[in-house]
Scaffold this motif. Structure first.
Motif, mmCIF file in Angstrom:
data_model
loop_
_atom_site.group_PDB
_atom_site.id
_atom_site.type_symbol
_atom_site.label_atom_id
_atom_site.label_comp_id
_atom_site.label_asym_id
_atom_site.label_seq_id
_atom_site.Cartn_x
_atom_site.Cartn_y
_atom_site.Cartn_z
ATOM 1 N N LYS A 2 0.949 -1.541 0.168
ATOM 2 C CA LYS A 2 -0.033 -0.141 0.096
ATOM 3 C C LYS A 2 0.718 0.835 0.298
ATOM 4 N N GLN A 16 -4.661 9.767 1.817
ATOM 5 C CA GLN A 16 -5.381 7.787 1.370
ATOM 6 C C GLN A 16 -4.136 7.184 1.741
ATOM 7 N N ASP A 19 -4.504 1.152 -1.759
ATOM 8 C CA ASP A 19 -3.559 -0.211 -2.965
ATOM 9 C C ASP A 19 -3.272 0.614 -4.261
ATOM 10 N N GLU A 24 -8.116 0.667 -4.377
ATOM 11 C CA GLU A 24 -9.141 0.263 -3.109
ATOM 12 C C GLU A 24 -8.198 0.583 -2.394
ATOM 13 N N ALA A 26 -8.052 2.059 1.713
ATOM 14 C CA ALA A 26 -7.996 1.170 2.326
ATOM 15 C C ALA A 26 -8.762 2.439 4.124
ATOM 16 N N ALA A 27 -8.676 3.466 3.247
ATOM 17 C CA ALA A 27 -8.525 4.144 4.390
ATOM 18 C C ALA A 27 -8.318 6.523 3.767
ATOM 19 N N SER A 28 -9.134 6.521 4.315
ATOM 20 C CA SER A 28 -8.852 8.066 3.459
ATOM 21 C C SER A 28 -9.561 9.264 4.700
ATOM 22 N N CYS A 49 -12.825 4.567 7.067
ATOM 23 C CA CYS A 49 -12.575 3.091 7.257
ATOM 24 C C CYS A 49 -12.836 2.180 7.114
ATOM 25 N N GLY A 50 -13.136 1.998 5.711
ATOM 26 C CA GLY A 50 -14.589 0.916 5.507
ATOM 27 C C GLY A 50 -15.415 1.745 5.543
ATOM 28 N N GLN A 79 -5.059 0.580 12.206
ATOM 29 C CA GLN A 79 -4.065 0.249 10.767
ATOM 30 C C GLN A 79 -2.978 1.017 11.777
ATOM 31 N N ALA A 84 1.657 -2.047 9.679
ATOM 32 C CA ALA A 84 1.447 -1.917 8.110
ATOM 33 C C ALA A 84 2.435 -2.261 6.904
#
Length: 398
Positions: A2, A16, A19, A24, A26-28, A49-50, A79, A84
């Motif tokens: 990532k 952000q 990936d 995708e 994963a978080a922002s 996050c999602g 995270q 990570a």
């Protein structure tokens, strides 16, 4: 792998975790009102996050403190960035000058060079540097990459990038057209080609990046040959708070007759002009509401905006000779059907025909809004500068 993408602006940090292979997110989130004197708990940072959201409420003194908040929110979301699968941190840097024209791994020498370019972008490069230094301190073992907003326009033809002033003065002070929003123009032109099932090298395109900041570009066979922004992001189209093109004599007139100094004029043209300067608002949603109520200057502001936009579309149609696609992107370009319709109204004889029903549809995916018999394809393509930065960073660090 990532990539953490950081866009450190004058009073904000957008970020952000992306990936680059799958796109995708994963978080922002976004940290706003950095350094402003606000009451406690006024500033809210929402970390998405999602389907979960984590919040921080409180004032944020500076960009370093803002990045600490960001990292704490990542940890709260489970995270922890220090552990990570983080391959790189990609930083948006506004001005690369003549020095940087491709993604660059950051070291002390690069940081110093970006800092030295602050004279060309005093509102943007200094916070970019703070964001870089803070991220390097927090993630010392992760490669940091700078992706430059000016890079896509580095190889503009000499006739397009040269200002008609004394050549020695221009050379001594780095005065040329650099162009901005390059990451967006590059990404969107590639996406437009993919949408049309064509190679970029086979296409001539006009890309219209219309947000609070706005710019247009002429792209021949995948290479930019002209753009509206210049030495700074002030030149070109009318924007939310920036004037865009104007008679340089206005600056001298204001200094001589209005008692303004250089900083006063700078603030006027960058922060209190454009749509806001004419109508009092810089959000196109608010502007539309004012137009509906018969506000005396809102319609004028819209008309001035469209007038300048059409002037550049016409210029680029002639400059390119053959145009295969005109693409709208960014906040206004992607969401304001009226702007798109008015910008291209009455151009049927030039091979441009917008389908009213297609234009009125709202969507977050790339789409065609031109009629089937339109010689030139008119598209709306969402920009994704973060993904572009993530991919460039990942490719560079391998």
């Amino acid at each position: 792998m990532k990539v953490l993408v950081i866009n450190s602006g004058s009073s904000s940090i957008k970020y952000q975790l992306v990936d680059p292979a799958t796109a995708e997110v994963a978080a922002s989130g976004v940290v706003q009102r950095i350094g402003e004197e606000v009451e406690p708990d006024v500033v809210t940072v929402e970390h998405s996050c999602g389907d979960r959201t984590f919040e921080y409420r409180g004032s944020i003194a500076d960009h370093a403190a803002g990045l600490h908040v960001v990292f704490d929110l990542f940890t709260a979301a489970g995270q922890d960035l220090a552990h990570a699968d983080l391959g790189a941190v990609g930083h948006r840097v506004v001005h690369g000058g003549e020095v940087f024209y491709q993604p660059t791994v950051i070291d002390d020498t690069v940081v110093k060079a970006i800092e030295d370019l602050s004279a060309l972008a005093p509102l943007h490069n200094p916070p970019n540097v703070i964001g870089i230094e803070s991220a390097r301190a927090l993630l010392p073992d992760v490669p940091q990459v700078a992706v430059f907003d000016t890079a896509f326009f580095h190889q503009l033809p000499a006739a397009a990038k040269t200002y008609a002033i004394d050549a020695e003065v221009a050379a001594a002070h780095g005065i040329r057209k650099y162009g901005f929003h390059g990451t967006s123009h590059d990404y969107v032109s590639g996406q437009a080609a993919e949408f049309l099932g064509r190679e970029r090298a086979d296409l001539n395109q006009i890309v219209l990046h219309l947000g609070n900041g706005a710019s247009a570009s002429a792209i021949r066979a995948g290479r930019a040959v002209d753009t509206t922004m210049g030495l700074t992001p002030l030149e070109g189209l009318v924007m939310g708070t920036r004037s865009g093109d104007l008679d340089p004599g206005i600056i001298f007139h204001l200094i001589r007759t209005a008692g303004m100094d250089v900083d006063d004029v700078d603030a006027l043209l960058n922060r209190h002009s454009g749509i806001k300067g004419i109508s009092g608002v810089n959000d196109f949603r608010e502007l539309g509401q004012l137009i509906e109520t018969g506000h005396p200057t809102a319609k004028l502001a819209f008309d001035v905006y469209i007038h300048r936009l059409r002037r550049y579309i016409g210029a680029y149609l002639i400059e390119l000779g053959r145009v295969d696609a005109i693409t709208f992107t960014a906040g206004v370009g992607e969401n304001d059907a009226r702007v798109r319709a008015e910008a291209l109204a009455g151009l049927e004889r030039y091979g441009i025909r917008v389908d009213a029903d297609r234009n009125a549809e709202r969507s977050r995916v790339a789409r065609r809004i031109s009629a089937d018999d339109s010689e030139i394809a008119v598209l709306v393509v969402p920009t994704n500068e973060e993904l572009a930065i993530a991919r460039a960073s990942a490719e560079l660090v391998g």
